[in-house]
Design a protein around this motif. Structure first.
Motif, PDB file in Angstrom:
ATOM      1  N   UNK A  68       0.829  -1.209   0.000  1.00 24.90           N
ATOM      2  CA  UNK A  68       0.000   0.000   0.000  1.00 24.90           C
ATOM      3  C   UNK A  68       0.865   1.262   0.000  1.00 24.90           C
ATOM      4  N   UNK A  69       1.953   1.235   0.735  1.00 25.72           N
ATOM      5  CA  UNK A  69       2.834   2.407   0.794  1.00 25.72           C
ATOM      6  C   UNK A  69       4.049   2.149  -0.095  1.00 25.72           C
TER       7      UNK A  69
ATOM      8  N   UNK B 185       1.954  11.779  -1.013  1.00 24.76           N
ATOM      9  CA  UNK B 185       1.137  10.557  -1.013  1.00 24.76           C
ATOM     10  C   UNK B 185      -0.265  10.958  -0.581  1.00 24.76           C
ATOM     11  N   UNK B 186      -1.215  10.795  -1.480  1.00 22.26           N
ATOM     12  CA  UNK B 186      -2.597  11.176  -1.163  1.00 22.26           C
ATOM     13  C   UNK B 186      -3.369   9.901  -0.822  1.00 22.26           C
TER      14      UNK B 186
ATOM     15  N   UNK C  61       5.956   6.554  13.445  1.00 28.34           N
ATOM     16  CA  UNK C  61       5.054   6.774  12.312  1.00 28.34           C
ATOM     17  C   UNK C  61       5.536   7.951  11.468  1.00 28.34           C
ATOM     18  N   UNK C  62       5.545   7.773  10.147  1.00 28.49           N
ATOM     19  CA  UNK C  62       5.948   8.821   9.200  1.00 28.49           C
ATOM     20  C   UNK C  62       4.726   9.218   8.368  1.00 28.49           C
TER      21      UNK C  62
ATOM     22  N   UNK D   2       0.265   6.910   6.550  1.00 19.17           N
ATOM     23  CA  UNK D   2      -1.161   7.237   6.693  1.00 19.17           C
ATOM     24  C   UNK D   2      -2.044   6.117   6.123  1.00 19.17           C
ATOM     25  N   UNK D   3      -1.707   5.633   4.927  1.00 14.27           N
ATOM     26  CA  UNK D   3      -2.509   4.572   4.292  1.00 14.27           C
ATOM     27  C   UNK D   3      -2.423   3.276   5.085  1.00 14.27           C
ATOM     28  N   UNK D   4      -1.199   2.788   5.333  1.00 11.93           N
ATOM     29  CA  UNK D   4      -1.079   1.543   6.086  1.00 11.93           C
ATOM     30  C   UNK D   4      -1.773   1.579   7.455  1.00 11.93           C
ATOM     31  N   UNK D   5      -1.717   2.715   8.147  1.00 15.20           N
ATOM     32  CA  UNK D   5      -2.359   2.767   9.469  1.00 15.20           C
ATOM     33  C   UNK D   5      -3.877   2.654   9.308  1.00 15.20           C
TER      34      UNK D   5
END
Ligand code: FES
Ligand code: FE2
Length: 357
Positions: A157-158, A180-181, A319-320, A324-327
């Protein structure tokens, strides 16, 4: 850790279950044997004889049934014991194995391991892999990953890692500054990266014939819960527009094997304008295999071994922005699992009430 069971998972490429042969695999911690009925329909049964627990794949196919290789009990495609060659031939009530719904779609064999009714309409849409789709396809990819499927799902995903792990092949250094949107569409999560005026990675140079000159590049990854992905990734001249070449759909599908291992199936579909010789097509498939098997896999295997049996969140990962997507995906999976467990508990509660009345 439990797995989400009420979902379609890829068991294998459909060609792996050959007529007259058995194929077996552990999926979601359960051993499963696959074979085909005489009319070609696939069957999936629990791969463990209820008599002395011998894997049924060590037995023989008899018509549409399987005969256990140890003492000869026979099970039909519904898992019912249909023959006991011993004594009076009476079939004990407990002599049965579980059978799982399976469905062939887009060149893959999908399995449903939950208790809810299986609806094949819920299988993710990978029609771009169909022979008549108009795309040039590269299918059949498989890698065994020694890591939990959620770690591998984060990798997919990332895609910020392509700059480092796949530098020169799938990524290039200038891409690190990409925005990354992250978006949600229903239950899907999209992670889109747009990278204007960057060095052309090798694989895209091959597809687009850019001779190493800069390109605008995109990687748009879509997660379809619980573990299917489709990537739309490509390049065009800086400031230009998407053409009928220079991009592809990457299909990436994960199936948990155990808590610490994953079956990874992958494929690709290229638009009809792609100009590629047979040699280049082979090279394209090989480069992708190399990236996934010799770059991603060692990283994932090492990550799981560093984590051991620790819970991911208990390890307090840093967290970077790219997480955002993976979380969001991890949270969605947690919610799905909780819902499924609540519904299982509610059902077993109802059963207990009925029994006690
Ligand atoms: S173990 Fe299968 S029949 Fe005995
Ligand atoms: Fe990767």
């Amino acid at each position: 850790m439990a797995f989400i069971k009420n979902a379609w998972y890829v068991a294998c490429w459909d060609a792996q279950v050959k007529p007259g042969e058995m194929f077996h695999r552990t999926l979601l911690d359960q051993q499963v044997v696959f074979y085909r009925k005489q009319n070609g329909e696939p069957v999936a049964l629990q791969d463990r004889c209820p008599h002395r627990f011998i894997p049924l794949h060590l037995g023989t196919i008899r018509g549409d049934a399987i005969e256990c290789g140890y003492h000869g009990l026979q099970f039909d495609c519904s898992g019912k014991c249909v023959k006991n060659p011993h004594g009076d031939g009476k079939i004990p009530a407990a002599a049965k194995v579980r059978s799982y719904p399976v469905h062939e779609k887009h060149g893959m064999l999908w399995i449903w391991m939950g208790d809810e009714i299986a609806n094949p309409d819920q299988i993710p849409d990978y029609r771009v892999l169909e022979p008549n789709s108009g795309y040039r396809t590269s299918t059949g990819g498989y890698i065994h990953i020694n890591a939990n499927y959620e770690l591998m799902a984060e990798n997919l995903l990332d895609l910020s890692h392509i700059t480092y792990l796949h530098d020169g092949l799938l990524g290039s250094p200038e891409q690190v500054g990409a925005d990354q949107v992250v978006k949600e569409e229903g239950t899907h999560i999209l992670c889109n990266r747009w990278m204007p005026n960057v060095g052309v990675p090798g694989i895209f140079d091959m597809l687009y014939k850019r001779d190493g000159k800069h390109v605008d590049m995109w990687t748009n990854m879509r997660w379809i819960p619980p573990s299917s992905f489709i990537l739309d990734s490509g390049v065009h001249v800086p400031g230009g527009e998407r053409e009928d070449k220079g991009w592809y759909y990457g299909v990436h599908i994960l199936t948990p094997e155990t808590e610490r291992t994953t079956h990874y199936h992958f494929a690709a579909a290229l638009p009809s304008g792609t100009v590629m010789s047979e040699d280049e097509a082979t090279q394209y498939a090989e480069l992708r295999r190399f990236a996934f098997e010799e770059q991603d896999k060692p990283m994932l295997d090492a990550q799981q071994s560093a984590l051991g049996d620790s819970n991911f969140w208990d390890m307090k990962p840093v967290l970077l922005s790219v997480d955002a997507g993976p979380v969001r995906m991890r949270r969605a999976l947690e919610r799905m699992l909780e819902e499924e467990q609540r519904s299982v508990e509610a059902k077993s509660g109802k059963k207990e009430q009925v029994t006690s009345v």
